[in-house]
Design a protein around this motif. Structure first.
Motif, PDB file in Angstrom:
ATOM      1  N   GLY A 191       1.036   6.753  23.689  1.00  0.00           N
ATOM      2  CA  GLY A 191      -0.396   6.518  23.600  1.00  0.00           C
ATOM      3  C   GLY A 191      -1.083   7.463  22.642  1.00  0.00           C
ATOM      4  N   ARG A 192      -2.321   7.122  22.316  1.00  0.00           N
ATOM      5  CA  ARG A 192      -3.117   7.932  21.400  1.00  0.00           C
ATOM      6  C   ARG A 192      -3.483   9.240  22.085  1.00  0.00           C
ATOM      7  NH1 ARG A 192      -7.855   4.716  19.106  1.00  0.00           N
ATOM      8  NH2 ARG A 192      -8.445   4.698  21.260  1.00  0.00           N
ATOM      9  N   PRO A 193      -3.128  10.391  21.485  1.00  0.00           N
ATOM     10  CA  PRO A 193      -3.500  11.672  22.079  1.00  0.00           C
ATOM     11  C   PRO A 193      -5.014  11.845  22.102  1.00  0.00           C
ATOM     12  CG  PRO A 193      -1.843  11.950  20.348  1.00  0.00           C
ATOM     13  CD  PRO A 193      -2.333  10.533  20.295  1.00  0.00           C
ATOM     14  N   GLU A 194      -5.506  12.609  23.062  1.00  0.00           N
ATOM     15  CA  GLU A 194      -6.943  12.871  23.143  1.00  0.00           C
ATOM     16  C   GLU A 194      -7.422  13.476  21.836  1.00  0.00           C
ATOM     17  OE1 GLU A 194      -8.599  14.882  26.550  1.00  0.00           O
ATOM     18  OE2 GLU A 194      -6.960  14.120  27.786  1.00  0.00           O
ATOM     19  N   GLY A 195      -8.544  13.001  21.388  1.00  0.00           N
ATOM     20  CA  GLY A 195      -9.146  13.543  20.180  1.00  0.00           C
ATOM     21  C   GLY A 195      -8.611  12.964  18.883  1.00  0.00           C
ATOM     22  N   GLY A 207      -5.096   5.095  12.174  1.00  0.00           N
ATOM     23  CA  GLY A 207      -4.146   5.790  11.315  1.00  0.00           C
ATOM     24  C   GLY A 207      -3.090   4.834  10.798  1.00  0.00           C
ATOM     25  N   ARG A 208      -2.051   5.402  10.220  1.00  0.00           N
ATOM     26  CA  ARG A 208      -0.936   4.618   9.688  1.00  0.00           C
ATOM     27  C   ARG A 208       0.348   5.122  10.322  1.00  0.00           C
ATOM     28  NH1 ARG A 208      -1.284   2.337   4.437  1.00  0.00           N
ATOM     29  NH2 ARG A 208       0.547   3.509   3.768  1.00  0.00           N
ATOM     30  N   CYS A 209       1.161   4.180  10.821  1.00  0.00           N
ATOM     31  CA  CYS A 209       2.409   4.520  11.511  1.00  0.00           C
ATOM     32  C   CYS A 209       3.592   3.904  10.767  1.00  0.00           C
ATOM     33  CB  CYS A 209       2.366   4.016  12.953  1.00  0.00           C
ATOM     34  SG  CYS A 209       3.794   4.528  13.938  1.00  0.00           S
ATOM     35  N   ALA A 210       4.523   4.742  10.321  1.00  0.00           N
ATOM     36  CA  ALA A 210       5.712   4.280   9.601  1.00  0.00           C
ATOM     37  C   ALA A 210       6.747   3.728  10.569  1.00  0.00           C
ATOM     38  CB  ALA A 210       6.314   5.434   8.811  1.00  0.00           C
ATOM     39  N   TYR A 211       7.470   2.707  10.114  1.00  0.00           N
ATOM     40  CA  TYR A 211       8.623   2.199  10.851  1.00  0.00           C
ATOM     41  C   TYR A 211       9.648   1.710   9.846  1.00  0.00           C
ATOM     42  CZ  TYR A 211       7.067  -2.598   9.940  1.00  0.00           C
ATOM     43  OH  TYR A 211       6.706  -3.768   9.320  1.00  0.00           O
ATOM     44  N   GLN A 212      10.896   1.601  10.281  1.00  0.00           N
ATOM     45  CA  GLN A 212      11.960   1.086   9.424  1.00  0.00           C
ATOM     46  C   GLN A 212      12.108  -0.400   9.680  1.00  0.00           C
ATOM     47  OE1 GLN A 212      15.227  -0.145  10.553  1.00  0.00           O
ATOM     48  NE2 GLN A 212      15.695  -0.673   8.444  1.00  0.00           N
ATOM     49  N   GLY A 213      12.178  -1.177   8.607  1.00  0.00           N
ATOM     50  CA  GLY A 213      12.423  -2.603   8.740  1.00  0.00           C
ATOM     51  C   GLY A 213      11.355  -3.442   8.078  1.00  0.00           C
ATOM     52  N   ALA A 214      11.523  -4.735   8.191  1.00  0.00           N
ATOM     53  CA  ALA A 214      10.566  -5.706   7.664  1.00  0.00           C
ATOM     54  C   ALA A 214       9.603  -6.118   8.777  1.00  0.00           C
ATOM     55  CB  ALA A 214      11.314  -6.931   7.130  1.00  0.00           C
ATOM     56  N   PRO A 215       8.457  -6.694   8.426  1.00  0.00           N
ATOM     57  CA  PRO A 215       7.560  -7.209   9.466  1.00  0.00           C
ATOM     58  C   PRO A 215       8.317  -8.157  10.396  1.00  0.00           C
ATOM     59  CG  PRO A 215       6.447  -7.215   7.359  1.00  0.00           C
ATOM     60  CD  PRO A 215       7.890  -6.849   7.077  1.00  0.00           C
ATOM     61  N   GLY A 216       8.126  -7.977  11.701  1.00  0.00           N
ATOM     62  CA  GLY A 216       8.831  -8.763  12.701  1.00  0.00           C
ATOM     63  C   GLY A 216      10.028  -8.045  13.301  1.00  0.00           C
ATOM     64  N   ALA A 217      10.391  -6.877  12.759  1.00  0.00           N
ATOM     65  CA  ALA A 217      11.512  -6.094  13.297  1.00  0.00           C
ATOM     66  C   ALA A 217      11.125  -5.489  14.648  1.00  0.00           C
ATOM     67  CB  ALA A 217      11.889  -4.974  12.321  1.00  0.00           C
ATOM     68  N   PHE A 218      12.114  -5.026  15.412  1.00  0.00           N
ATOM     69  CA  PHE A 218      11.828  -4.403  16.704  1.00  0.00           C
ATOM     70  C   PHE A 218      10.918  -3.193  16.549  1.00  0.00           C
ATOM     71  CE2 PHE A 218      15.678  -6.726  18.020  1.00  0.00           C
ATOM     72  CZ  PHE A 218      15.156  -7.368  19.127  1.00  0.00           C
ATOM     73  N   SER A 219      11.117  -2.404  15.497  1.00  0.00           N
ATOM     74  CA  SER A 219      10.262  -1.234  15.287  1.00  0.00           C
ATOM     75  C   SER A 219       8.836  -1.659  14.940  1.00  0.00           C
ATOM     76  CB  SER A 219      10.836  -0.330  14.191  1.00  0.00           C
ATOM     77  OG  SER A 219      12.052   0.247  14.621  1.00  0.00           O
ATOM     78  N   HIS A 220       8.685  -2.741  14.197  1.00  0.00           N
ATOM     79  CA  HIS A 220       7.352  -3.272  13.897  1.00  0.00           C
ATOM     80  C   HIS A 220       6.678  -3.740  15.184  1.00  0.00           C
ATOM     81  CE1 HIS A 220       4.673  -6.629  12.195  1.00  0.00           C
ATOM     82  NE2 HIS A 220       4.103  -5.496  11.856  1.00  0.00           N
ATOM     83  N   GLU A 221       7.449  -4.455  16.003  1.00  0.00           N
ATOM     84  CA  GLU A 221       6.953  -4.926  17.296  1.00  0.00           C
ATOM     85  C   GLU A 221       6.505  -3.737  18.161  1.00  0.00           C
ATOM     86  OE1 GLU A 221       9.846  -6.728  20.226  1.00  0.00           O
ATOM     87  OE2 GLU A 221       8.860  -8.532  19.473  1.00  0.00           O
ATOM     88  N   ALA A 222       7.298  -2.662  18.163  1.00  0.00           N
ATOM     89  CA  ALA A 222       6.945  -1.466  18.935  1.00  0.00           C
ATOM     90  C   ALA A 222       5.647  -0.855  18.426  1.00  0.00           C
ATOM     91  CB  ALA A 222       8.087  -0.448  18.879  1.00  0.00           C
ATOM     92  N   CYS A 223       5.477  -0.800  17.111  1.00  0.00           N
ATOM     93  CA  CYS A 223       4.218  -0.268  16.544  1.00  0.00           C
ATOM     94  C   CYS A 223       3.022  -1.114  16.983  1.00  0.00           C
ATOM     95  CB  CYS A 223       4.286  -0.227  15.018  1.00  0.00           C
ATOM     96  SG  CYS A 223       5.279   1.105  14.337  1.00  0.00           S
ATOM     97  N   ARG A 237       1.038   1.109  19.467  1.00  0.00           N
ATOM     98  CA  ARG A 237       0.040   1.811  18.651  1.00  0.00           C
ATOM     99  C   ARG A 237      -0.899   0.788  18.005  1.00  0.00           C
ATOM    100  NH1 ARG A 237       0.199   7.188  18.986  1.00  0.00           N
ATOM    101  NH2 ARG A 237      -0.688   7.314  16.912  1.00  0.00           N
ATOM    102  N   PRO A 238      -1.574  -0.044  18.811  1.00  0.00           N
ATOM    103  CA  PRO A 238      -2.373  -1.130  18.233  1.00  0.00           C
ATOM    104  C   PRO A 238      -3.539  -0.650  17.368  1.00  0.00           C
ATOM    105  CG  PRO A 238      -2.795  -0.928  20.586  1.00  0.00           C
ATOM    106  CD  PRO A 238      -1.640  -0.026  20.266  1.00  0.00           C
ATOM    107  N   TRP A 239      -3.933   0.583  17.509  1.00  0.00           N
ATOM    108  CA  TRP A 239      -5.033   1.138  16.714  1.00  0.00           C
ATOM    109  C   TRP A 239      -4.568   1.604  15.335  1.00  0.00           C
ATOM    110  CZ3 TRP A 239      -3.228   3.015  21.353  1.00  0.00           C
ATOM    111  CH2 TRP A 239      -2.378   4.122  21.266  1.00  0.00           C
ATOM    112  N   ASP A 240      -3.239   1.668  15.119  1.00  0.00           N
ATOM    113  CA  ASP A 240      -2.688   2.110  13.837  1.00  0.00           C
ATOM    114  C   ASP A 240      -2.284   0.925  12.977  1.00  0.00           C
ATOM    115  OD1 ASP A 240      -2.872   4.849  14.349  1.00  0.00           O
ATOM    116  OD2 ASP A 240      -0.831   4.989  15.133  1.00  0.00           O
ATOM    117  N   GLU A 241      -2.270   1.137  11.676  1.00  0.00           N
ATOM    118  CA  GLU A 241      -1.716   0.148  10.748  1.00  0.00           C
ATOM    119  C   GLU A 241      -0.214   0.401  10.640  1.00  0.00           C
ATOM    120  OE1 GLU A 241      -1.549  -0.777   5.958  1.00  0.00           O
ATOM    121  OE2 GLU A 241      -3.058   0.616   6.714  1.00  0.00           O
TER     122      GLU A 241
END
Length: 193
Positions: free
Chosen positions: A5-9, A14-30, A34-38
């Protein structure tokens, strides 16, 4: 540590890096954690971590362990050696889907492409279907390649969300050999100072 979750404050957006193409498990996790991050895609784990070091993103979400196969390499070693701060971690269920171009069937499919880690989570299922595993750089990247080829003999093993992203038909859900298949993701940030 539990959850990402988003830490207090911390500001939203923001922007969150992940490995893979859109639709990958890491993209899904982001998207889910982290729905507030790109979410920002990188082809390799090295590239995702380098982006974090360079300040292109403010965090990275990386898979390091799977309940079926153990350590996710090279990601786990790269994370351990990176010097980055592990902010939190979370175990997520991993459900593999077999997907192919529209009009394909289980009878027409001869090969299934995916990341080697994903293929190691479903060898018995693929063997029972008489489908040969073919390694690719990423689960969603495999789905994209299968969609672009349009060959009914080629399928991909990827998250169900990838079928939506690349307009494929799901031929079989829950392809993973273990019903309790889970992956641990770690959220990383740069060290302070």
């Amino acid at each position: 540590m539990n959850g990402v979750g988003r830490p207090e404050g911390q500001a939203a957006g923001g922007r969150c890096a992940y490995q893979g193409a859109p639709g990958a498990f890491s993209h899904e996790a982001c998207l889910d954690l982290r729905p507030w991050d790109e979410p920002v895609a990188y082809e390799t784990f090295d590239a995702a971590l380098a982006a974090l070091f360079a300040g292109e993103v403010h965090c990275a979400l990386i898979p390091v362990e799977n309940s079926t196969i153990g350590r996710v390499e090279p990601a786990a070693t790269l994370v351990e050696q990176s010097g980055l701060v592990q902010v939190s971690d979370v175990w997520r269920p991993i459900r593999l889907a077999l997907m192919a171009p529209h009009g394909a069937s289980l009878r027409s499919v001869k090969t299934a492409e995916s990341h080697p880690i994903a293929l190691r989570q479903c060898p018995a299922s693929l063997a029972s279907l008489g489908i040969e595993a073919v390694e690719a750089f990423d689960t969603a990247g495999a789905a994209r390649a299968v969609a672009e080829a349009g060959d009914p003999a080629r399928a991909a093993v990827a998250p169900a969300r990838a079928a939506e992203v690349y307009d494929l038909s799901i031929l079989r859900n829950d392809l993973q050999d273990s019903s309790d298949n889970r992956t641990r993701f770690v959220l990383l940030s740069r060290p302070e100072g």
